[in-house]
Design an enzyme around this catalytic site. Structure first.
Site, mmCIF file in Angstrom:
data_model
loop_
_atom_site.group_PDB
_atom_site.id
_atom_site.type_symbol
_atom_site.label_atom_id
_atom_site.label_comp_id
_atom_site.label_asym_id
_atom_site.label_seq_id
_atom_site.Cartn_x
_atom_site.Cartn_y
_atom_site.Cartn_z
ATOM 1 N N GLN A 171 -12.365 6.063 -21.708
ATOM 2 C CA GLN A 171 -13.423 5.070 -21.466
ATOM 3 C C GLN A 171 -14.656 5.825 -20.969
ATOM 4 O O GLN A 171 -15.058 5.714 -19.821
ATOM 5 C CB GLN A 171 -12.963 4.047 -20.432
ATOM 6 C CG GLN A 171 -11.810 3.178 -20.906
ATOM 7 C CD GLN A 171 -11.539 2.038 -19.938
ATOM 8 O OE1 GLN A 171 -12.451 1.387 -19.443
ATOM 9 N NE2 GLN A 171 -10.266 1.788 -19.668
ATOM 10 N N GLU B 130 0.839 -1.204 0.000
ATOM 11 C CA GLU B 130 0.000 0.000 0.000
ATOM 12 C C GLU B 130 0.876 1.257 0.000
ATOM 13 O O GLU B 130 1.925 1.304 0.632
ATOM 14 C CB GLU B 130 -0.922 0.000 1.223
ATOM 15 C CG GLU B 130 -2.041 -1.007 1.088
ATOM 16 C CD GLU B 130 -3.028 -0.949 2.246
ATOM 17 O OE1 GLU B 130 -2.816 -0.160 3.184
ATOM 18 O OE2 GLU B 130 -4.001 -1.716 2.195
ATOM 19 N N ASP C 33 -8.157 12.253 -37.514
ATOM 20 C CA ASP C 33 -9.599 11.994 -37.678
ATOM 21 C C ASP C 33 -10.356 13.315 -37.572
ATOM 22 O O ASP C 33 -9.795 14.336 -37.142
ATOM 23 C CB ASP C 33 -10.120 10.945 -36.678
ATOM 24 C CG ASP C 33 -9.897 11.346 -35.228
ATOM 25 O OD1 ASP C 33 -9.966 12.552 -34.921
ATOM 26 O OD2 ASP C 33 -9.641 10.446 -34.401
ATOM 27 N N LYS D 278 -10.563 8.045 -40.051
ATOM 28 C CA LYS D 278 -9.940 6.940 -39.307
ATOM 29 C C LYS D 278 -10.977 5.894 -38.939
ATOM 30 O O LYS D 278 -12.070 6.223 -38.490
ATOM 31 C CB LYS D 278 -9.288 7.476 -38.036
ATOM 32 C CG LYS D 278 -8.723 6.387 -37.140
ATOM 33 C CD LYS D 278 -7.883 6.968 -36.020
ATOM 34 C CE LYS D 278 -8.663 7.098 -34.743
ATOM 35 N NZ LYS D 278 -7.840 7.511 -33.609
HETATM 36 C C1 R5P Z 1 -8.863 8.790 -30.502
HETATM 37 O O1 R5P Z 1 -9.812 9.192 -31.171
HETATM 38 C C2 R5P Z 1 -7.781 9.695 -30.029
HETATM 39 O O2 R5P Z 1 -7.981 11.000 -30.483
HETATM 40 C C3 R5P Z 1 -6.406 9.221 -30.473
HETATM 41 O O3 R5P Z 1 -6.327 9.287 -31.894
HETATM 42 C C4 R5P Z 1 -6.126 7.819 -30.058
HETATM 43 O O4 R5P Z 1 -6.562 7.594 -28.746
HETATM 44 C C5 R5P Z 1 -4.654 7.539 -30.156
HETATM 45 O O5 R5P Z 1 -4.418 6.225 -29.761
HETATM 46 P P1 R5P Z 1 -3.262 5.353 -30.413
HETATM 47 O O6 R5P Z 1 -1.993 6.142 -30.310
HETATM 48 O O7 R5P Z 1 -3.243 4.104 -29.573
HETATM 49 O O8 R5P Z 1 -3.646 5.065 -31.822
#
Ligand code: R5P
Length: 285
Positions: free
Chosen positions: A93, A35, A163, A187
């Site tokens: 999340q 802990e 994206d 994306k």
């Molecule tokens: C998702 O929409 C976020 O904007 C990032 O593009 C994403 O979380 C990046 O994660 P990774 O580097 O694992 O592709």
């Protein structure tokens, strides 16, 4: 008084300088059963009106540390507790992905809420996660800081986001840089580590490109985007993000894809943290 979690020592120190407030000493211990104990004896020694706990929750221990520091400063008599999460872990999340799954961002926000009067966080993936906190929570946009480390001699630059959701970030960086076009890719996420990127229509041949996202985690999104650019005769490619999580082999993926440089902020302290978000946080305080 600024009280730093172990994950955010540089940004907390920078914030203390910005606000001209003292930076508390924090003491740590770990008991034989594993802990953690994080304590702020400095706060107990002074008559502190406002304690600002600054900690990015990049691990389960970091989450625990925030709860302990909030409790420690309140116990020590702070009248107001402000919690700054430069990077809020579990923020992505933000929904239950399947029946029986938790909304982890909400669960974490509820726990953090119990020990604070106010929450600030920097460029969360979705601003709506601020609604998960019980006291008022503010999302700070620090994306303009990402223009600072970019070279001054970008050739006819294009600021791209991987994206549509991140195009505003690319626009913010472009505006702060002061020149260039913006566009975005399409994306499709295939799994936690695999994404498919469809090219945008913008012409990139012989132009320098800055790809901007809120976070680089596994680096899959960015390396796919950079790979697409490489097939089109692009000039130099720089990648920028607010949160340089850079898990696993993310840096290798980006290097293999041909990026010139990676620039992030200090919301997550890495060697690629080229610029501090402290001035943006200070403006909100
Ligand atoms: C998702 O929409 C976020 O904007 C990032 O593009 C994403 O979380 C990046 O994660 P990774 O580097 O694992 O592709």
């Amino acid at each position: 008084m600024i009280v730093s979690g172990s994950s955010s020592q540089a940004v907390a120190a920078a914030l203390a300088r910005e606000l001209e407030e003292p930076l508390a000493a924090v003491e740590y211990d770990r008991f034989p059963d594993g802990e953690l104990l994080a304590a702020a004896p400095d706060v107990a020694d002074r008559d502190v009106e406002r304690a600002i706990v600054v900690a990015s929750t990049t691990s389960s221990d970091a989450h625990l540390e925030v709860l302990q520091l909030q409790d420690a400063v309140r116990e020590a008599g702070a009248d107001e507790v402000v919690t700054v999460l430069p990077y809020m872990g579990y923020g992505r999340q933000d929904k239950a992905f399947e029946a029986g799954h938790p909304i982890s961002a909400r669960a974490v926000a509820r726990a953090v809420s119990t020990g604070t009067d106010r929450v600030l966080t920097v460029n969360p993936h979705e601003e709506s996660i601020c609604d998960f906190f019980e006291p008022s929570a503010t999302a700070i946009d620090a994306a303009d800081r990402l223009a600072n480390p970019l070279p001054a001699d970008l050739e006819d630059p294009v600021f791209l986001s991987p994206d549509a959701g991140a195009v505003e970030l690319a626009e913010t960086v472009r505006d702060a840089y002061g020149a260039g076009a913006t566009d975005y890719f399409e994306k499709t996420r295939l799994s936690g580590t695999e994404v498919e990127i469809s090219p945008s229509d913008v012409a990139v041949a012989d132009r320098d490109v800055v790809v901007t996202d809120d976070i680089i985690a596994t680096g899959s999104t960015m390396s796919e985007a950079v790979g697409v650019l490489g097939e089109r005769g692009v000039g130099r490619v720089f990648v920028t993000c607010v949160h340089p999580l850079l898990a696993r082999d993310a840096v290798t993926k980006l290097s293999r894809a041909g990026v010139e440089a990676i620039y992030g902020t200090d919301t997550i302290e890495r060697q690629y943290s080229a610029v501090s978000v402290a001035p943006s946080i200070a403006d909100e305080l």
